[in-house]
Scaffold this motif. Structure first.
Motif, short mmCIF file in Angstrom:
data_model
loop_
_atom_site.label_atom_id
_atom_site.label_comp_id
_atom_site.label_asym_id
_atom_site.label_seq_id
_atom_site.Cartn_x
_atom_site.Cartn_y
_atom_site.Cartn_z
N MET A 1 0.84 -1.20 0.00
CA MET A 1 0.00 0.00 0.00
C MET A 1 0.88 1.25 0.00
O MET A 1 1.87 1.33 0.72
CB MET A 1 -0.91 0.01 1.24
CG MET A 1 -1.75 1.27 1.37
SD MET A 1 -2.70 1.36 2.91
CE MET A 1 -3.96 0.14 2.59
N GLY A 2 0.52 2.24 -0.81
CA GLY A 2 1.26 3.47 -0.86
C GLY A 2 0.95 4.38 0.31
O GLY A 2 0.08 4.10 1.14
N ILE A 3 1.67 5.49 0.35
CA ILE A 3 1.46 6.46 1.43
C ILE A 3 0.10 7.13 1.28
O ILE A 3 -0.28 7.58 0.20
CB ILE A 3 2.57 7.52 1.42
CG1 ILE A 3 3.91 6.89 1.76
CG2 ILE A 3 2.25 8.64 2.41
CD1 ILE A 3 5.08 7.85 1.61
N ARG A 4 -0.62 7.18 2.38
CA ARG A 4 -1.87 7.93 2.44
C ARG A 4 -1.81 8.77 3.72
O ARG A 4 -1.97 8.27 4.83
CB ARG A 4 -3.09 7.01 2.44
CG ARG A 4 -4.42 7.77 2.32
CD ARG A 4 -5.54 6.77 2.05
NE ARG A 4 -6.86 7.35 2.18
CZ ARG A 4 -7.52 8.02 1.24
NH1 ARG A 4 -6.94 8.22 0.06
NH2 ARG A 4 -8.72 8.49 1.45
N GLY A 5 -1.53 10.04 3.53
CA GLY A 5 -1.39 10.93 4.67
C GLY A 5 -2.63 11.78 4.86
O GLY A 5 -3.62 11.63 4.17
N ARG A 6 -2.52 12.68 5.84
CA ARG A 6 -3.66 13.57 6.08
C ARG A 6 -3.18 14.84 6.77
O ARG A 6 -2.17 14.86 7.47
CB ARG A 6 -4.74 12.89 6.91
CG ARG A 6 -4.27 12.17 8.18
CD ARG A 6 -4.16 13.07 9.38
NE ARG A 6 -4.32 12.38 10.65
CZ ARG A 6 -4.08 12.94 11.82
NH1 ARG A 6 -3.63 14.18 11.91
NH2 ARG A 6 -4.26 12.25 12.94
N PHE A 7 -3.92 15.91 6.52
CA PHE A 7 -3.79 17.12 7.31
C PHE A 7 -5.16 17.33 7.92
O PHE A 7 -6.18 17.28 7.23
CB PHE A 7 -3.38 18.30 6.43
CG PHE A 7 -3.25 19.59 7.21
CD1 PHE A 7 -2.44 19.66 8.32
CD2 PHE A 7 -3.95 20.73 6.81
CE1 PHE A 7 -2.31 20.85 9.04
CE2 PHE A 7 -3.82 21.92 7.52
CZ PHE A 7 -3.01 21.97 8.64
N ALA A 8 -5.20 17.51 9.26
CA ALA A 8 -6.49 17.50 9.96
C ALA A 8 -6.60 18.70 10.90
O ALA A 8 -6.49 18.55 12.12
CB ALA A 8 -6.65 16.19 10.72
N PRO A 9 -6.82 19.90 10.36
CA PRO A 9 -6.90 21.10 11.20
C PRO A 9 -8.25 21.28 11.86
O PRO A 9 -9.27 20.72 11.42
CB PRO A 9 -6.64 22.22 10.20
CG PRO A 9 -7.21 21.68 8.92
CD PRO A 9 -6.94 20.21 8.94
N THR A 10 -8.26 22.07 12.93
CA THR A 10 -9.50 22.45 13.61
C THR A 10 -9.87 23.87 13.19
O THR A 10 -9.09 24.79 13.39
CB THR A 10 -9.31 22.41 15.14
OG1 THR A 10 -8.99 21.07 15.53
CG2 THR A 10 -10.57 22.86 15.87
N PRO A 11 -11.04 24.06 12.60
CA PRO A 11 -11.43 25.39 12.10
C PRO A 11 -11.99 26.29 13.20
O PRO A 11 -13.16 26.66 13.18
CB PRO A 11 -12.49 25.06 11.04
CG PRO A 11 -13.14 23.83 11.56
CD PRO A 11 -12.05 23.04 12.24
N SER A 12 -11.11 26.67 14.14
CA SER A 12 -11.53 27.54 15.23
C SER A 12 -10.91 28.92 15.10
O SER A 12 -11.01 29.75 16.01
CB SER A 12 -11.13 26.92 16.58
OG SER A 12 -9.74 26.70 16.63
N GLY A 13 -10.29 29.19 13.98
CA GLY A 13 -9.65 30.47 13.72
C GLY A 13 -8.73 30.33 12.53
O GLY A 13 -8.63 29.24 11.93
#
Length: 308
Positions: A1-13
């Motif tokens: 399986m290849g790389i599967r990354g993520r960016f997971a920000p919180t939209p509080s500002g």
């Protein structure tokens, strides 16, 4: 399986410089390995997050030249719309006798006699685990609404972090029974992030070093729920000259101010310099950094940024 990354920000500002560094490194980790990147919006707490901030966040990432393969404002990638997934995991933990209600107030949790971690967090004593059914009924009769904690075993869990190296915690001693659902019914970060990473097929988790202490409990929770843990990469934090960690309250370093002072290439070059990828802060695009990227170049310790 290849790389599967993520960016997971919180939209509080608006995102700040530290958020952008994590976003850039998550993007480079995925792209340099020919992988995919998921953009997940962590808006579990609807009282302090907003769709407006989430939309602004997407615009800021595009301005910086960072794209993604799935996610964004799509309902399946917004935590506030994924309650059913967390309910299922919660039921599984309940069926296996791994969670219990906790009626402790903040004052009781923060009692001076409670052991504290190096970062100041309290290691929960397990007090409510020992309550009898009658004691629980009495507390509920007083109007107390419980949070729910997972019972941690006396088990040492080691994570081989891709940037920080080997990190080990004993779950019972160093972590303590942690909350998976708050007293207001909102599912906690520790459960939601594990469920989301697993169901979204994320196998590379790139995020700030302040979350390194969460990695062992999350790796363990992955296994408890029947999922393979991802590989973790924790990035250096960006610090002000006084040692303070950058936060969304630092409006002079948020994206609103940064977009007024820098072009996308200038800001990307600054971030690349902090990340150890270039020798000096010069204009560069995210795409131009892909062949230069290596975790061996990224600092393991936090970086003092001064006034960019």
């Amino acid at each position: 399986m290849g790389i599967r990354g993520r960016f997971a920000p919180t939209p509080s500002g608006r995102m700040h410089l530290g958020n952008l560094l994590a976003a850039l490194l998550a993007w480079l980790d995925a792209r340099s390995g020919g992988g995919e990147l998921v953009l997940r919006i962590e808006d579990l707490d609807t009282q302090r997050t907003s769709r407006l901030f989430a939309a602004q966040l997407l615009d800021d990432l595009r301005w910086l030249g960072l794209d993604w393969d799935q996610g964004g404002l799509e309902p399946d990638y917004r935590q506030s719309r994924r309650t059913a997934c967390y309910e299922e995991a919660f039921r599984l933990l309940e069926e296996r006798g791994l969670i219990y209600p906790c009626y402790c107030s903040r004052t009781e949790r923060m009692a001076a006699s409670a052991p504290h971690r190096e970062d100041g967090a309290v290691v929960y004593s397990g007090r409510c685990f020992r309550l009898t059914a009658a004691e629980r009924a009495e507390l509920e009769g007083q109007g107390r609404r419980p949070a729910w904690r997972v019972r941690c075993p006396d088990l040492s869990v080691t994570v081989e972090d891709g940037n920080c190296g080997t990190y080990t915690e004993n779950l019972a001693r160093d972590c303590g029974d942690f909350i998976v659902r708050r007293s207001d019914g909102v599912f906690a970060y520790q459960l939601a992030v594990v469920v989301d990473d697993a169901l979204m097929g994320v196998n590379h988790v790139v995020r700030g070093r302040d979350l390194l202490c969460s990695a062992p409990r999350q790796a363990w929770l992955h296994e408890v729920l029947g999922y393979p843990p991802p590989r973790f990469f924790h990035t250096p934090l960006l610090l002000a000259p006084d040692g303070r960690r950058l936060a969304k309250r630092d409006h002079d370093l948020d994206m609103g101010a940064l977009r007024e002072r820098y072009s996308p290439g200038e800001l990307t070059g600054l971030l690349a310099w902090y990340a150890g990828l270039v020798d000096r802060p010069e204009k560069v695009t995210a795409a131009e950094l892909v062949p230069l990227f290596s975790w061996a170049k990224v600092p393991k310790n936090d970086v003092v940024v001064g006034c960019p």
